[in-house]
Design an enzyme around this catalytic site. Structure first.
Site, mmCIF file in Angstrom:
data_model
loop_
_atom_site.group_PDB
_atom_site.id
_atom_site.type_symbol
_atom_site.label_atom_id
_atom_site.label_comp_id
_atom_site.label_asym_id
_atom_site.label_seq_id
_atom_site.Cartn_x
_atom_site.Cartn_y
_atom_site.Cartn_z
ATOM 1 C CG ASP B 27 -1.767 1.215 1.337
ATOM 2 O OD1 ASP B 27 -2.322 1.612 0.298
ATOM 3 O OD2 ASP B 27 -1.898 1.774 2.435
ATOM 4 C CG ASP B 29 -1.963 7.771 -0.019
ATOM 5 O OD1 ASP B 29 -1.128 8.680 -0.076
ATOM 6 O OD2 ASP B 29 -2.822 7.571 -0.900
#
Lengths: 303, 303
Positions: B27, B29
């Site tokens: 991932d 952010d």
């Protein structure tokens, strides 16, 4: 639960039904009119009820209009009514904030997501607010807004309540601002949580829809001051002092209007088929919400 | 389920953990950066993994950026990466529409609620669309819009899909238009349904928040093409052909990233504490989603 009685065309049934009640609570959109279209014989039906000495109250979840706005709408539609007979969800929310919640100052200001109807009713109850129709919030979010909202410099430290209603001018800046207040502990209220709004013979996103983004972001529901929340019934009763057993709720939505009357232990509920809910929904086996009776249109009560 | 291993400061533990995997899905952010703030030692950590021969894939739910936009972000952040390593939810949605859903024409046009990242990926897959960043939809709703939406004259008869992503320009006109398409049977897709977006060291409304109004209005969830939906995992696997048992998902959110890895039956999951979820959430008794291991920050993997 017994099947609801179909009163359309049943003159004796109508008379017997009406005789049970002294007070009729009416939903407006989908019952009296749809948008700017007045259903047939509405004015005559209300006049007939008044002539029998019934008290009429117009209980509406539409938060975009104040009671004064609603009075104008009744006038335009040619339906005799007075402002005091109107009880809207914006008024209900304002009464709740000012007279029940009563947060100590100065942290008791409201951040409003919604239209002028909410602002007018907050003004009427002397509640201070920001947001709402303020043009300063009717713009795109800019990169610096993220910083200033996150560090709090764009926030009013006196805001202690977020009040969400139907907002035709919803935007990301307002949602982000409201979300920041909620993350900082603001009380989360909604005028109402209707998923849809009947307009122009179709359905449009309702107050529950324009507020759903906040609910999703913060992970909890707002306290609703509209139907079917009993907070609204208590407020209506407080103002009109009626006998619940001699009161009937008239509406088009099973999960707001009819539910509101049933949970409020009113003497009766009457569904009309000119709005959102279809008769198949309450005639079905095991239907969760069933009215006491129904008519195809309100005007059918004229017999 | 056993307690997750805390790898920060545990040199031997880190080495053993990394040796189990050939592929790391990241991932972005909350893991690599928060907004424009790069977490310490991220570039060095990714470089270390590459030097050990690991394949890296950046699996992001941020639908506002295309893969090309993401490549620019990596460049700006000084992190070596190539466009093919990026797998965003907008790309995932475009691939799903073009290669899996494959609605027959002409009723296969997409009404987009979201930003240019979605449009770029739809273009890349040859999918036609309306809405999105079109200035014609970036305005207030007017009274005649209600009529023209209700009677269908303002609608494109070829729209068969509504695709909802994070929209910084959400407004009532777009919501009402999308809702009309859904009421007429359009397939309801979402790039992702994250409730919040980490920005500027705080949380802002995410794609799930900007799409929640539609979900509330239509009364059903969209099919999500982002984490933790396994539709996205299938698409990632289709492209990268990895061995799930030798693959580790790295993320900051339990209910998207870690859930995504667990449901996808990956060999492992690694949580970082620089984003949304706190360690108390997965260390608690009976926690619903527990990673295999966790580090305080991604850079801790350097040992």
């Amino acid at each position: 639960m017994s099947q609801p009685k179909h009163l359309t065309g049943d003159k004796a049934g109508i008379e017997e039904f009406l005789s049970r009640f002294d007070v009729f609570l009416f939903d407006c959109d989908g019952v009296l009119w749809s948008g700017d279209f007045l259903f047939p014989n509405v004015a005559e039906t209300l006049e007939m009820l008044r002539s029998k000495g019934k008290q009429l109250v117009f209980v509406t979840n539409n938060s975009t209009k104040s009671r004064a706005d609603y009075k104008k709408k009744f006038d335009k539609m040619g339906i005799p009514a007075n402002t005091e007979e109107v009880f809207g969800s914006s008024y209900s929310a304002a009464v709740y904030i000012a007279r029940i919640l009563k947060l100590p100052g100065p942290k008791n200001k409201v951040f409003v997501l919604g239209e002028t109807g909410i602002e007018q009713e907050l003004d009427a109850e002397g509640v201070s607010y920001i947001g709402g129709t303020d043009p300063a919030f009717r713009r795109d979010i800019e990169p610096e807004d993220f910083t200033n909202l996150a560090n709090g410099s764009a926030l009013d430290p006196d805001v202690g309540i977020v009040l969400s209603g139907l907002d035709f001018h919803v935007n990301y800046l307002k949602l982000a601002t409201a979300f920041q207040y909620l993350q900082r502990g603001a009380v989360f209220l909604a005028t109402n949580t209707d998923s849809t709004l009947p307009m122009a013979h179709s359905l449009f996103p309702g107050a529950g829809s324009s507020g759903a983004g906040l609910v999703k972001a913060i992970g909890k529901e707002a306290l609703s001051l509209g139907k079917p929340s009993q907070a609204m019934m208590d407020a209506v009763e407080g103002k009109f002092q009626f006998d619940r057993s001699r009161t009937c709720m008239v509406g088009d939505r099973l999960n707001t209007d009819i539910q509101f009357g049933i949970e409020g232990k009113l003497g009766g509920t009457l569904a009309v088929l000119t709005g959102v809910s279809k008769k198949e929904e309450f005639l079905a086996e095991g239907a969760p919400t069933v009215p006491m009776a129904y008519v195809d249109t309100l005007g059918d009560l004229l017999g």
